[in-house]
Design a protein around this motif. Structure first.
Motif, PDB file in Angstrom:
ATOM      1  N   LYS A   8       2.516  -0.278  -6.792  1.00 27.62           N
ATOM      2  CA  LYS A   8       1.957   1.038  -7.105  1.00 27.62           C
ATOM      3  C   LYS A   8       0.560   0.954  -7.726  1.00 27.62           C
ATOM      4  O   LYS A   8      -0.333   1.706  -7.369  1.00 27.62           O
ATOM      5  N   LEU A  11      -2.207   0.437  -5.051  1.00 31.45           N
ATOM      6  CA  LEU A  11      -2.297   1.324  -3.893  1.00 31.45           C
ATOM      7  C   LEU A  11      -3.730   1.728  -3.569  1.00 31.45           C
ATOM      8  O   LEU A  11      -4.149   1.693  -2.409  1.00 31.45           O
ATOM      9  N   SER A  12      -4.502   2.069  -4.570  1.00 32.04           N
ATOM     10  CA  SER A  12      -5.903   2.446  -4.324  1.00 32.04           C
ATOM     11  C   SER A  12      -6.669   1.293  -3.689  1.00 32.04           C
ATOM     12  O   SER A  12      -7.453   1.498  -2.754  1.00 32.04           O
ATOM     13  N   THR A  13      -6.442   0.091  -4.179  1.00 29.17           N
ATOM     14  CA  THR A  13      -7.113  -1.087  -3.634  1.00 29.17           C
ATOM     15  C   THR A  13      -6.690  -1.318  -2.185  1.00 29.17           C
ATOM     16  O   THR A  13      -7.529  -1.638  -1.333  1.00 29.17           O
ATOM     17  N   ILE A  15      -5.661   0.945  -0.030  1.00 25.38           N
ATOM     18  CA  ILE A  15      -6.297   1.995   0.776  1.00 25.38           C
ATOM     19  C   ILE A  15      -7.764   1.667   1.026  1.00 25.38           C
ATOM     20  O   ILE A  15      -8.250   1.724   2.155  1.00 25.38           O
ATOM     21  N   ALA A  48       3.331   9.017  -2.348  1.00 30.97           N
ATOM     22  CA  ALA A  48       2.446   8.113  -3.079  1.00 30.97           C
ATOM     23  C   ALA A  48       1.056   8.098  -2.448  1.00 30.97           C
ATOM     24  O   ALA A  48       0.050   8.062  -3.148  1.00 30.97           O
ATOM     25  N   LEU A  49       1.010   8.132  -1.120  1.00 31.66           N
ATOM     26  CA  LEU A  49      -0.257   7.987  -0.413  1.00 31.66           C
ATOM     27  C   LEU A  49      -1.209   9.154  -0.639  1.00 31.66           C
ATOM     28  O   LEU A  49      -2.362   8.947  -1.022  1.00 31.66           O
ATOM     29  N   SER A  52      -3.003   9.560  -3.941  1.00 28.48           N
ATOM     30  CA  SER A  52      -4.015   8.503  -4.085  1.00 28.48           C
ATOM     31  C   SER A  52      -5.246   8.806  -3.248  1.00 28.48           C
ATOM     32  O   SER A  52      -6.378   8.626  -3.714  1.00 28.48           O
ATOM     33  N   LYS A  55      -7.162  11.563  -4.957  1.00 22.91           N
ATOM     34  CA  LYS A  55      -7.832  11.056  -6.157  1.00 22.91           C
ATOM     35  C   LYS A  55      -9.095  10.283  -5.781  1.00 22.91           C
ATOM     36  O   LYS A  55     -10.155  10.469  -6.388  1.00 22.91           O
ATOM     37  N   LEU A  56      -8.993   9.420  -4.779  1.00 23.31           N
ATOM     38  CA  LEU A  56     -10.153   8.649  -4.332  1.00 23.31           C
ATOM     39  C   LEU A  56     -11.244   9.562  -3.780  1.00 23.31           C
ATOM     40  O   LEU A  56     -12.432   9.324  -4.013  1.00 23.31           O
ATOM     41  N   LYS A  90     -12.797  -3.639  -6.730  1.00 21.64           N
ATOM     42  CA  LYS A  90     -11.325  -3.617  -6.819  1.00 21.64           C
ATOM     43  C   LYS A  90     -10.714  -4.908  -6.273  1.00 21.64           C
ATOM     44  O   LYS A  90      -9.742  -5.420  -6.828  1.00 21.64           O
TER      45      LYS A  90
END
Length: 112
Positions: A8, A11-13, A15, A48-49, A52, A55-56, A90
């Motif tokens: 979790k 996840l940003s990394t 993506i 979850a996706l 994120s 947010k990004l 990241k």
């Protein structure tokens, strides 16, 4: 993977890395690519996706392009210039984390 909580925080990394490798992707495509790469070990849920991705986007790291595909509108996400630089940051951060964890769980591993 029994403990999806470990993923979790990454996840940003994940993506950012995928979008850095592919010019643009839509949400479902991202989930399927992760599943393919990890041979089903990691399955990213929509719950979850999309938070994120949003947010990004709000942070200015992604931009959205809406295209009509098969008579449906599809949102494609791609990196901004700032997103490309953040991807580098990241990934470096994740590499340091992996090295640190490897040193903690394996006394034979030398931390450089």
């Amino acid at each position: 993977m029994g403990n999806a909580k470990l993923y979790k925080g990454s996840l940003s990394t994940i993506i950012l890395k995928l979008l850095n490798e592919h010019e643009k992707m839509y949400g479902y495509e991202i989930t399927q690519k992760v599943k393919e790469i990890t041979k089903g070990e990691l399955k990213i849920t929509e719950g979850a996706l999309y938070p994120s991705l949003h947010k990004l986007e709000a942070e200015g790291l992604l931009e959205v392009e809406v295209l009509k595909v098969d008579n449906r509108l599809r949102k494609y996400y791609k990196l901004t210039e700032q997103g490309t630089q953040e991807t580098v940051n990241k990934l470096e951060e994740l590499e340091r984390y992996i090295k640190t964890m490897r040193a903690l769980v394996n006394p034979e591993f030398r931390f450089d």
